[in-house]
Enzyme design. Structure first.
Site, PDB file in Angstrom:
ATOM      1  N   CYS A  77       6.397 -10.091  -2.419  1.00 20.18           N
ATOM      2  CA  CYS A  77       5.054  -9.530  -2.296  1.00 20.18           C
ATOM      3  C   CYS A  77       3.938 -10.559  -2.423  1.00 20.18           C
ATOM      4  CB  CYS A  77       4.865  -8.399  -3.302  1.00 20.18           C
ATOM      5  SG  CYS A  77       5.509  -8.714  -4.946  1.00 20.18           S
ATOM      6  N   TYR A 130       8.379  -0.761   5.266  1.00 22.03           N
ATOM      7  CA  TYR A 130       7.115  -1.432   4.959  1.00 22.03           C
ATOM      8  C   TYR A 130       7.181  -2.931   5.212  1.00 22.03           C
ATOM      9  CZ  TYR A 130       8.958  -3.005   0.416  1.00 22.03           C
ATOM     10  OH  TYR A 130       9.687  -3.616  -0.566  1.00 22.03           O
ATOM     11  N   HIS A 177     -21.788   6.494  -2.880  1.00 22.44           N
ATOM     12  CA  HIS A 177     -22.252   6.381  -1.495  1.00 22.44           C
ATOM     13  C   HIS A 177     -23.016   5.084  -1.264  1.00 22.44           C
ATOM     14  CE1 HIS A 177     -23.563   7.847   2.410  1.00 22.44           C
ATOM     15  NE2 HIS A 177     -24.787   7.432   2.099  1.00 22.44           N
ATOM     16  N   CYS A 195       9.478 -11.105  -6.011  1.00 17.44           N
ATOM     17  CA  CYS A 195       8.045 -10.877  -5.830  1.00 17.44           C
ATOM     18  C   CYS A 195       7.269 -12.176  -5.731  1.00 17.44           C
ATOM     19  CB  CYS A 195       7.502 -10.031  -6.978  1.00 17.44           C
ATOM     20  SG  CYS A 195       5.740  -9.667  -6.798  1.00 17.44           S
ATOM     21  N   GLU A 219     -15.574   7.768  -0.850  1.00 15.99           N
ATOM     22  CA  GLU A 219     -16.283   9.012  -1.159  1.00 15.99           C
ATOM     23  C   GLU A 219     -15.722  10.186  -0.368  1.00 15.99           C
ATOM     24  OE1 GLU A 219     -20.407   9.594   0.370  1.00 15.99           O
ATOM     25  OE2 GLU A 219     -20.137   7.580   1.199  1.00 15.99           O
ATOM     26  N   GLU A 258       4.644  -4.664   7.764  1.00 15.46           N
ATOM     27  CA  GLU A 258       3.734  -5.697   7.259  1.00 15.46           C
ATOM     28  C   GLU A 258       3.881  -6.992   8.042  1.00 15.46           C
ATOM     29  OE1 GLU A 258       3.384  -4.219   2.590  1.00 15.46           O
ATOM     30  OE2 GLU A 258       4.935  -5.663   3.156  1.00 15.46           O
ATOM     31  N   LYS A 314       3.891 -12.897   0.734  1.00 20.18           N
ATOM     32  CA  LYS A 314       3.601 -12.005   1.864  1.00 20.18           C
ATOM     33  C   LYS A 314       2.135 -11.591   1.863  1.00 20.18           C
ATOM     34  CE  LYS A 314       5.249  -7.936   1.594  1.00 20.18           C
ATOM     35  NZ  LYS A 314       6.249  -6.870   1.416  1.00 20.18           N
TER      36      LYS A 314
END
Length: 458
Positions: A48, A179, A437, A43, A442, A183, A51
């Site tokens: 990750c 993934y 909002h 990682c 939402e 990515e 990346k």
């Protein structure tokens, strides 16, 4: 202790191993860790974290175009790959140093060497002798799988080499549909590289909800990524101007770089598992029980090497549960249900729970709530980016079984949605939540009409 050199010896100083080792050391146990590369694991060093820095860097080109739609003058900025790499490497070194400091402050000893089990209590450290331990934890993670069954396979690179390219290519082919491939395709395209994504399957992101998969593919194409499905390599030929990718489906593709992101496998090579009696499962991962214990009573394994859920936070929680159980007298297991995940594609994905197909298979009748829309930010400047939000609900109990978001900030949104789904939230409870909002999120709490596909009976 007495009988052994260590109460606990950890093989692999990635996220799971470091967390387990540090907590065990803080309990007063004598702890040693062996790491053959840099402390921090996949990682922090080659996964990750770097990346995500690359994703950030690649997003600025699209943000510059959006800025013009909001009245800013056209940007003449250019991207300096080498300067980015230098900054990335400095930050990775800093993070790795923090891991080392935390381990040292807890009293753990770090050995930089390849470790191999000689038996259930003995660890051979390459070039540094042997040590013994009462308990052993294996946390060696995974490594990219690279095929070698076609001519020219020696020319391809994996994601690990992509973090250290001497220069940015002008043309790249990324092979894979998971993934990591998705990515990196977004990263390269965002940095101005002519990018082609090739996948042998019918659609990218296998394992994710089908609506999510289709939506991401469509949005990636809008950002310039060429996606070729149902194709795989027959050969890679080096040419005077780059590499010629010969595909089994026909249609040669010439690029400057060929990167394979076709999966990762548990890193068990050379660990001496057979000598210690540690059993692997059918997938080649270390088989463990709910307490992460292997087939050997004093050996445990956590993280990607067990191939349960291959995510950094999961490895950390598994490592912490092991330490609580074995060094604090607090039997603890990690619940692998309702673990949220994110894909830092462009646009990004956030998902937790079941896909529609999984829910129908496990629960029968389900209600689907689905919304596709242009977000407020995009509508203002006339852009065509679209978001997707989807809820999968058990028809009988109205319990929400899955939540899927594709669009800006979806990884941030899904973290909070995961809390609700983990607690067993129902659709009426979800609907009772007042919206914030104006936000993209939402839409999650304002969907009231069940989704009925075109052509289907209501």
């Amino acid at each position: 202790m007495g009988k052994y050199d260590y109460d606990l010896f950890v093989i692999g100083a990635g996220s799971g191993g470091v967390r387990a080792g540090r907590l065990a050391a803080l309990s007063g146990a004598k702890v040693g860790l062996a790491e053959e590369h840099r402390v921090g694991g996949t990682c922090v060093i080659r996964g990750c974290v770097p990346k995500k820095f690359m994703v950030y860097a690649s997003e600025f080109s699209n943000q510059a175009a959006v800025a013009e739609g909001y009245g800013w003058s056209a940007s003449q900025a250019t991207f300096d790959w080498k300067r980015f790499l230098e900054a990335k490497d400095r930050e990775i070194a800093r993070l790795s140093g923090i891991y080392v400091t935390n381990l040292s402050n807890a009293g753990a000893e770090i050995v930089h060497a390849k470790a191999r089990l000689a038996d259930a209590h003995t660890v051979e450290l390459e070039g540094k002798g042997t040590v013994t331990a009462d308990k052993i934890l294996i946390a060696t993670g995974g490594r990219p799988w690279k095929p070698d069954d076609f001519p020219g396979a020696e020319h391809i690179i994996t994601s690990e080499e992509a973090f250290h390219l001497p220069e940015l290519p002008k043309r790249v082919l990324v092979a894979g549909g998971g993934y990591i491939a998705v990515e990196f395709a977004g990263i390269f395209a965002g940095l101005g590289v002519d990018t082609t994504l090739v996948y042998r399957g019918p659609n990218i992101l296998r394992g994710f909800d089908d609506d999510v998969r289709t939506h991401v593919a469509e949005e990636m194409k809008k950002r310039g990524v060429k996606i070729v499905l149902g194709a795989q390599h027959a050969a890679v030929e080096k040419t005077a101007t780059g590499y010629l990718n010969r595909m089994t489906s026909g249609g040669d593709i010439e690029t400057d770089l060929v990167m394979f992101a076709t999966g990762r496998r548990p890193y068990v090579d050379g660990l001496g598992l057979e000598a210690a009696g540690v059993r692997l499962n059918e997938a080649g991962a270390i088989a463990v029980d709910k307490f992460s214990k292997t087939s050997v009573d004093n050996i445990w394994a956590v993280g990607d090497v067990t191939d349960r859920i291959n995510l950094t936070p999961v490895a950390i929680r598994e490592g912490a549960a092991f330490a609580q159980t074995e060094f604090y007298g607090n039997p603890t297991t990690f619940d692998h249900d309702m673990v949220a995940s994110a894909v830092f594609s462009q646009p990004p994905v956030g998902a937790v729970g079941l896909s529609e197909a999984e829910a129908r298979h496990l629960h029968g009748k389900v209600d689907i709530y689905l919304s596709r829309f242009r977000p407020m930010k995009t509508t203002f400047y006339g852009g065509d980016e679209r978001c997707l939000i989807k809820l999968v609900v058990d028809a009988a109990s109205q319990k929400i079984l899955g939540c899927h978001v594709v669009g800006p900030d979806s990884p941030e949104i899904i973290q909070m949605a995961a809390v609700a789904l983990k607690m067993g939230v129902t659709k009426p409870q979800w609907d009772a939540t007042c919206a914030v909002h104006p936000t993209l999120a939402e839409e999650l709490v304002t969907m009231r009409d069940k989704y009925v596909p075109q052509g289907a009976a209501a």
